[in-house]
Enzyme design. Structure first.
Site, PDB file in Angstrom:
ATOM      1  N   GLY A 145      10.871 -24.532   4.638  1.00 41.89           N
ATOM      2  CA  GLY A 145      10.555 -24.720   4.037  1.00 41.89           C
ATOM      3  C   GLY A 145       9.298 -24.426   3.958  1.00 41.89           C
ATOM      4  N   ARG A 208      17.253 -22.633   3.601  1.00 40.13           N
ATOM      5  CA  ARG A 208      18.105 -23.466   5.199  1.00 40.13           C
ATOM      6  C   ARG A 208      19.433 -23.285   5.222  1.00 40.13           C
ATOM      7  NH1 ARG A 208      13.625 -27.245   4.852  1.00 40.13           N
ATOM      8  NH2 ARG A 208      12.920 -28.030   3.152  1.00 40.13           N
ATOM      9  N   ASP A 264       4.377 -30.507   6.906  1.00 41.99           N
ATOM     10  CA  ASP A 264       4.682 -32.313   6.886  1.00 41.99           C
ATOM     11  C   ASP A 264       3.359 -32.856   8.074  1.00 41.99           C
ATOM     12  OD1 ASP A 264       5.736 -32.438   4.803  1.00 41.99           O
ATOM     13  OD2 ASP A 264       8.143 -32.993   5.986  1.00 41.99           O
ATOM     14  N   MET A 307       4.095 -34.754  -0.587  1.00 39.85           N
ATOM     15  CA  MET A 307       5.535 -34.607   0.245  1.00 39.85           C
ATOM     16  C   MET A 307       4.631 -34.972   1.817  1.00 39.85           C
ATOM     17  SD  MET A 307       6.580 -30.068   0.283  1.00 39.85           S
ATOM     18  CE  MET A 307       7.184 -30.011  -0.843  1.00 39.85           C
ATOM     19  N   ARG A 309       8.585 -36.160   4.766  1.00 42.55           N
ATOM     20  CA  ARG A 309       9.702 -37.306   4.235  1.00 42.55           C
ATOM     21  C   ARG A 309       9.859 -37.637   5.381  1.00 42.55           C
ATOM     22  NH1 ARG A 309      14.029 -32.065   3.839  1.00 42.55           N
ATOM     23  NH2 ARG A 309      12.585 -30.519   4.521  1.00 42.55           N
ATOM     24  N   GLU A 363       6.044 -38.886  -0.286  1.00 41.65           N
ATOM     25  CA  GLU A 363       8.140 -38.588  -0.892  1.00 41.65           C
ATOM     26  C   GLU A 363       8.765 -39.117  -0.097  1.00 41.65           C
ATOM     27  OE1 GLU A 363       8.823 -34.082   1.128  1.00 41.65           O
ATOM     28  OE2 GLU A 363       9.634 -34.897  -0.922  1.00 41.65           O
ATOM     29  N   ILE A 422       1.614 -27.276  -3.200  1.00 40.43           N
ATOM     30  CA  ILE A 422       0.438 -28.277  -2.153  1.00 40.43           C
ATOM     31  C   ILE A 422       0.913 -27.036  -0.575  1.00 40.43           C
ATOM     32  CG2 ILE A 422      -0.596 -29.872  -3.080  1.00 40.43           C
ATOM     33  CD1 ILE A 422       1.085 -31.520  -0.569  1.00 40.43           C
TER      34      ILE A 422
END
Ligand code: ADP
Ligand code: FBP
Ligand code: MG
EC number: 2.7.1.11
Length: 538
Positions: A145, A208, A264, A307, A309, A363, A422
């Site tokens: 990402g 990905r 993240d 965000m 995960r 999320e 973001i």
């Protein structure tokens, strides 16, 4: 001691260091006759099996978790003086080169009788390099990402290689790992990358999935690449590790270097990932909007999904930074809606006290609750990451339904989902500096012949970390850590651990028992680090 200086004690200390085990590395094996004739970057003989950790021990419980070096499997490699010694820009620095024994402790809070513990090799330029500028062919790839700062890292790799080491052949691989086996590559020069740090995204493109180790290493050999810089998150670093093992198995003189990327902040060991600060800053705009909307109406509720995960760092830091958030929900802290101590009870209390409230939800939070009420998709993206249900939409609807049913408190709820906003922005000033140091450190390591490492910040110092330490686990918010307590005290939200009834009390006990024993030490009893975003955060 000045950070660049080399003290005599370093030299003395090196005498006490013993290499305890370096399995496989250093053993020579017959040349593999069946390999295809891709000999341009083949330097010597091939090694079998995967490499083992290189652990070096010293006095007082000193442990160095070292990174591989090209000389581990290629003997008699020539060395060259580091061209930086003649670089006028660096001539003012008293002691520019990093001492061979410099290392950085993983744990900085120690007790007087404690062991010195785990260290990582300090990053930086070495006196001798293992590549001549004209012979270097670089490849840079970005995977996974987006993250603010990707373009800055690309820029600084290109400029660092060019200006510090005179390396001019730099290829950009298009669109992630699968770009290795596509035809098109991009020639990168200081001129072509001059302004890219002002843009979000990655000029190379990303993707990905599509990781085929053998095909990638074939492409590395075919193109005569001998330094590969791989920028990406946890999945990417696993891919980089596989590439390194294959390169080593084929006995190629190719340095494989990882640069950790993840907004993240789910990569372990490092203090924090580049782009994280920018993402948290950008998230403030969504939280501000939610707050303005909520306080402008009677019983207004603003919900913001951010965000994260599996790790709730962005939500936690955005909440702490904002001060307008009344409740922050993250994947690491299970919550429930109904009953005493639940979310609905808290919302009602806040609305009665304050007339409005803001909820920030990561999320990945509450996925088990969403799956209970919505049919689980249980699908994966091309890289194998589980696709999540939209918890923001789900929770907004649940809150609306609950208060509509109650009929006592009419609410107005606004849901804001700034997800990609973001991470698609350019990096801020401090992330730009961070990216610069990260890229330069990566380059110094490759030129010095190190390989199979991720370049990363540990306790404020640039280090080289072996791939296995980066890929063995994910970094999570530890909810028994002081940082989460700070958040709870700033929002006044329930911890969702204190529930009534015998059965529920047992549940609470079980939850706490599952959490790591030690907080804030960056290591638990099993010698595994636990979440700290920076040493100062503890
Ligand atoms: N275990 C793995 N081994 C090899 N390659 C992997 C592995 N996991 C992911 N990858 C590859 O790494 C790339 C990025 O992975 P992804 O999980 O999407 O993002 P990130 O690296 O940011 O976590 C993809 O091309 C994917 O195929
Ligand atoms: O829609 P995409 O591009 O698959 O990305 C979504 C995911 O990317 C992330 O930003 C993290 O991505 P990476 O693992 O690639 O760093 C998550 O927070 C989010 O779930
Ligand atoms: Mg990832």
């Amino acid at each position: 001691m000045d950070s660049n200086s080399v003290s005599n004690s370093n030299f003395e200390f090196s005498n006490h260091i013993q290499k305890t085990f370096v399995k496989n590395n250093g053993f020579l094996h017959p040349k593999l006759g069946s390999e295809p004739a891709r000999s341009r970057s083949r330097a010597a003989m091939a090694s079998p099996a995967n490499s083992e950790p290189k652990i070096v021990t010293g006095i007082a419980g000193y442990i160095l978790e070292d990174v591989p070096h090209l000389t581990d499997y290629i003997p008699n490699l020539p060395t060259y003086p580091n061209p930086l010694q003649d670089n006028p820009a660096y001539s003012v620095v008293k002691q520019y080169f990093v001492h061979v024994d410099d290392s950085v402790p993983q744990k900085v809070v120690v007790h007087k009788d404690g062991a010195r513990g785990v260290h990582f090799r300090r990053a930086g330029p070495r006196q001798k390099v293992y590549f001549e500028a004209d012979d270097v062919q670089v490849a840079i790839v970005t995977c996974g990402g987006l993250c603010p700062g990707l373009n800055t890292v690309i820029r600084e790799l290109v400029c660092g290689l060019h200006h510090m080491y005179g390396v001019k052949k730099v290829l950009g691989i298009n669109g992630g790992y699968k770009g290795f086996y596509a035809r098109n590559t991009i020639n990168l020069t200081p001129k072509s990358v001059n302004d890219i740090h002002k843009r979000g995204g990655t000029v190379l493109g990303t993707s990905r999935g599509g990781h085929d180790t053998k095909k990638i290493v074939d492409s590395i050999q075919d193109r005569g690449i001998n330094q590969v810089y791989i920028i990406g998150g946890d999945g990417t670093q696993k891919g980089a590790s596989a590439i390194f093992e294959e390169v080593r198995r084929r006995g190629l003189k190719v340095s494989v270097v990882g640069i950790p990327k993840t907004i993240d902040n789910d990569i372990p060991v490092i203090d924090k990932s580049f782009g994280f600060d920018t993402a948290v800053e950008e998230a403030q705009r969504a939280i501000n909007a939610a707050h303005v909307e909520a306080e402008s109406v009677e019983n207004g509720i603003g919900v913001v999904k951010l965000m994260g995960r599996n790790s709730g760092f962005i939500a936690m830091y955005a909440t702490l930074a904002s001060r307008d958030v009344d409740c922050c929900l993250i994947p690491e802290s299970p919550f429930y809606l109904e009953g005493p101590g639940g979310l609905f009870e808290y919302i009602e209390k806040r609305l009665k006290e304050n007339g409005h409230m803001v909820i920030v939800i990561a999320e990945g939070a509450g996925q088990e609750l969403v799956s209970e009420s919505v049919q689980s998709m249980s699908k994966q993206d091309a890289s194998g990451n589980k696709l999540l249900q939209d918890v923001g939409l789900w929770i907004s609807q649940k809150i609306k339904d609950h208060f509509a049913e109650q009929k006592t408190l009419p609410i107005t709820l606004k849901y804001i989902d700034p997800t990609y906003m973001i991470r698609a922005v350019p990096s801020n000033a401090s992330d730009n500096v961070y990216c610069t140091l990260l890229a330069q450190s990566a380059v110094h390591g490759a030129m010095a012949g190190y390989t199979g490492y991720t370049s990363g910040l540990v306790n404020g110092r640039q280090t080289y970390i072996p791939f296995y330490r980066i890929t063995e686990r994910q970094n999570h918010v530890v909810i028994t850590d002081r940082m989460w307590a700070r958040l709870l005290s700033s929002t006044n939200q329930p911890s969702f651990l204190y529930v009534k009834g015998d059965h529920e009390e047992k549940k609470e006990e079980e939850t706490l028992n599952q959490l790591p024993d030690e907080h804030c030490s960056k290591e638990n009893s099993a010698n595994k680090e636990i979440s700290c975003i920076s040493p100062a955060a503890c």
